[in-house]
Design an enzyme around this catalytic site. Structure first.
Site, PDB file in Angstrom:
ATOM      1  N   LYS A  18       0.992  -1.041  -0.181  1.00  0.00           N
ATOM      2  CA  LYS A  18      -0.080  -0.004   0.251  1.00  0.00           C
ATOM      3  C   LYS A  18       0.969   1.175   0.039  1.00  0.00           C
ATOM      4  O   LYS A  18       2.170   1.069   0.265  1.00  0.00           O
ATOM      5  CB  LYS A  18      -1.140   0.070   1.118  1.00  0.00           C
ATOM      6  CG  LYS A  18      -0.102   0.037   2.803  1.00  0.00           C
ATOM      7  CD  LYS A  18      -0.986  -0.219   3.857  1.00  0.00           C
ATOM      8  CE  LYS A  18      -0.416  -0.070   5.062  1.00  0.00           C
ATOM      9  NZ  LYS A  18      -1.215  -0.755   6.281  1.00  0.00           N
ATOM     10  N   ARG A  41     -10.735  -0.586  14.488  1.00  0.00           N
ATOM     11  CA  ARG A  41     -10.707   0.302  13.342  1.00  0.00           C
ATOM     12  C   ARG A  41     -11.621  -0.411  12.387  1.00  0.00           C
ATOM     13  O   ARG A  41     -12.489   0.551  11.922  1.00  0.00           O
ATOM     14  CB  ARG A  41      -9.211  -0.150  12.874  1.00  0.00           C
ATOM     15  CG  ARG A  41      -8.856   0.987  11.722  1.00  0.00           C
ATOM     16  CD  ARG A  41      -7.173   0.801  11.555  1.00  0.00           C
ATOM     17  NE  ARG A  41      -6.728  -0.508  11.202  1.00  0.00           N
ATOM     18  CZ  ARG A  41      -5.498  -0.571  10.916  1.00  0.00           C
ATOM     19  NH1 ARG A  41      -4.610   0.306  10.698  1.00  0.00           N
ATOM     20  NH2 ARG A  41      -5.021  -1.856  10.550  1.00  0.00           N
ATOM     21  N   TYR A  52      13.613  31.210   5.401  1.00  0.00           N
ATOM     22  CA  TYR A  52      12.546  31.907   6.043  1.00  0.00           C
ATOM     23  C   TYR A  52      12.780  32.350   7.320  1.00  0.00           C
ATOM     24  O   TYR A  52      13.158  31.332   7.946  1.00  0.00           O
ATOM     25  CB  TYR A  52      11.206  31.004   6.054  1.00  0.00           C
ATOM     26  CG  TYR A  52      10.654  30.686   4.544  1.00  0.00           C
ATOM     27  CD1 TYR A  52      10.118  31.990   3.821  1.00  0.00           C
ATOM     28  CD2 TYR A  52      10.657  29.613   4.033  1.00  0.00           C
ATOM     29  CE1 TYR A  52       9.678  31.718   2.340  1.00  0.00           C
ATOM     30  CE2 TYR A  52      10.082  29.377   2.702  1.00  0.00           C
ATOM     31  CZ  TYR A  52       9.594  30.377   1.924  1.00  0.00           C
ATOM     32  OH  TYR A  52       9.175  30.191   0.601  1.00  0.00           O
ATOM     33  N   MET A  77       9.788  23.940   0.813  1.00  0.00           N
ATOM     34  CA  MET A  77       8.972  23.228  -0.048  1.00  0.00           C
ATOM     35  C   MET A  77       9.704  22.061  -0.841  1.00  0.00           C
ATOM     36  O   MET A  77       9.688  20.944  -1.296  1.00  0.00           O
ATOM     37  CB  MET A  77       7.719  23.638  -0.984  1.00  0.00           C
ATOM     38  CG  MET A  77       6.758  22.809  -1.155  1.00  0.00           C
ATOM     39  SD  MET A  77       5.163  23.824  -1.921  1.00  0.00           S
ATOM     40  CE  MET A  77       3.974  22.647  -1.844  1.00  0.00           C
TER      41      MET A  77
HETATM   42  C1  LIG Z   1      -0.365  -1.718   6.742  1.00  0.00           C
HETATM   43  C2  LIG Z   1      -1.002  -3.024   7.258  1.00  0.00           C
HETATM   44  C3  LIG Z   1      -0.110  -4.061   7.439  1.00  0.00           C
HETATM   45  C4  LIG Z   1       1.242  -3.891   7.264  1.00  0.00           C
HETATM   46  O1  LIG Z   1       1.806  -3.502   8.330  1.00  0.00           O
HETATM   47  P1  LIG Z   1       3.357  -3.325   8.665  1.00  0.00           P
HETATM   48  O2  LIG Z   1       3.502  -2.878  10.092  1.00  0.00           O
HETATM   49  O3  LIG Z   1       3.970  -2.515   7.878  1.00  0.00           O
HETATM   50  O4  LIG Z   1       3.958  -4.653   8.598  1.00  0.00           O
HETATM   51  C5  LIG Z   1      -0.832  -5.441   7.801  1.00  0.00           C
HETATM   52  N1  LIG Z   1      -2.140  -5.341   8.022  1.00  0.00           N
HETATM   53  C6  LIG Z   1      -2.883  -4.276   7.680  1.00  0.00           C
HETATM   54  C7  LIG Z   1      -4.406  -4.570   8.001  1.00  0.00           C
HETATM   55  C8  LIG Z   1      -2.638  -3.160   7.631  1.00  0.00           C
HETATM   56  O5  LIG Z   1      -3.350  -1.927   7.411  1.00  0.00           O
END
Ligand SMILES: *Cc1c(COP(=O)(O)O)cnc(C)c1O
Length: 377
Positions: free
Chosen positions: A47, A145, A270, A318
């Site tokens: 991701k 979550r 700045y 930036m």
């Molecule tokens: C991002 C994520 C992971 C991986 O997490 P790491 O700490 O990078 O290994 C695993 N499971 C879920 C549901 C996640 O959102």
């Protein structure tokens, strides 16, 4: 003419770039695969643009090195991957709104769900195209979550989902809050107890998983038959109890764009928040917070030029920042500056950057933007 055009495509249009060592990445994947063993399915979490490494470019080497499944957080990430890779199994770990679920069926993605409502929608979509839609069910074991807490109602809902003819409920998973061993154990126990009851009632799953990077190293007993490491793939050693010698495979580099000789008392950047206390040589570097460098590393960050530390001085802009190179011999325009490295050359590692900026390693990686070009070696 054609040759000139081809050359242009690979031409680096900036001095600031991110370099990915694919051989290190592949070694990390193989090491994880070996650690978990042949019976545990390795889902590689790519991701957030593969934690900054470039999801499209690393997906193939990661799969070829032994990963079995890819996981992302969002539909957009999954669609980008599917556009390039027609056959890789891709799990979306986040929620996809009802109105977008048709993409899941059309593109043969695997969706995380936790309601009969979403299952019904996916079932109808599957029926229309005469094939099952794959889903993983999410169980909340305390993180609060995504997913529902174990309950008789959720069990009934899951049984109804599993009975839908065009749904392939191939997986079920939860996520650890990693508070401490006692809390982890409570969560794991809650999850497996729920799975046991479901199994007794005739509902079992091909893949059961709860372990992220830290858990899959520190708690071998939580690997079940699938693990979901992200950070670990990229060489981030976030574990505490266990050990696996994965190596950081990303480095971030740039080159000096200008030098300024300034007098004692003169300010830089700045608000003149940094002022020279002596006659100084200041190097301008063409990277900034829009490339994903933490703006709060002002007066803490440094780059390596000619093998020496050059502290970043003044507010980080930036697109640019300045470093004090007064004490470094032979710095000129075009001198290489290492922003993040593996530390062997004194460079700042991702781990150190995270500590200095008061965040975690995943945040430092994920905030690297698309702007710096990626080079794969
Ligand atoms: C991002 C994520 C992971 C991986 O997490 P790491 O700490 O990078 O290994 C695993 N499971 C879920 C549901 C996640 O959102």
């Amino acid at each position: 003419m054609k040759e000139a055009n081809e050359r242009k495509e690979t031409e680096l249009l900036r001095d600031t770039y991110i370099e990915i060592d694919l051989s290190k990445l592949e070694k990390n994947v193989k090491m994880i695969k070996e650690m978990v063993g042949g019976k545990v399915v390795l889902t590689a979490v790519i991701k957030a643009n593969g934690y900054g490494h470039g999801a499209l470019q690393i997906a193939k080497p990661i799969m070829e090195a032994g990963a079995d499944y890819l996981a992302v957080a969002t539909l957009t990430e999954a669609l980008e991957l599917r556009g390039q890779y027609a056959d890789y199994p891709i799990l979306i770990m986040g929620h996809t709104p009802n109105r977008l679920l048709h993409h899941i069926a059309e593109k043969h993605l695997t969706q995380t769900i936790f309601s009969f409502e979403q299952a019904e929608i996916l079932n109808a979509l599957g029926e229309a195209q005469h094939e099952q839609v794959k889903v993983h069910l999410k169980v909340d074991t305390g993180f609060h979550r995504l997913g529902k807490m174990p309950s008789a109602e959720y069990r009934e809902e899951i049984k109804k989902i599993c009975a839908l003819p065009y749904i392939d409920a191939e997986g079920i998973f939860s996520h650890l809050a990693l508070v401490n061993e006692e809390e982890n154990e409570k969560q794991y126990h809650m999850f497996t107890e729920f799975l046991d009851t479901l199994a007794e009632e005739g509902c079992s799953f091909r893949y059961c998983h709860i372990a992220d990077s830290i858990a899959c190293v520190d708690y071998p007993q939580y690997r079940m038959n699938m693990v979901r490491p992200g950070a670990l793939l990229y060489g981030m050693r976030g574990y505490h109890k266990g050990f696996l010698p994965v190596e950081q495979c990303l480095s971030f580099k740039t080159a000096v764009s200008q030098l300024h000789e300034i007098e004692a008392g003169e300010g830089v950047s700045y608000d003149f928040l940094w002022k020279a206390d002596r006659k100084s040589l200041i190097a301008t570097l063409p990277f900034g917070y829009a490339d994903g460098y933490p703006r709060n590393l002002r007066d803490k960050g440094y780059v390596i030029i000619n093998g020496q530390k050059a502290p970043i001085v003044g507010v980080i802009c930036m697109d640019q920042c300045m470093a004090d190179v007064t004490d470094i011999e032979g710095v000129c325009c075009g001198s290489e500056a290492i922003i993040y490295g593996d530390g062997t050359d004194g460079s700042m590692t991702i781990d150190e950057a995270s500590k200095l900026s008061g965040t975690n390693k995943n945040d430092i990686l994920a905030r690297l933007t698309a702007r710096p070009p990626r080079i794969y070696r």
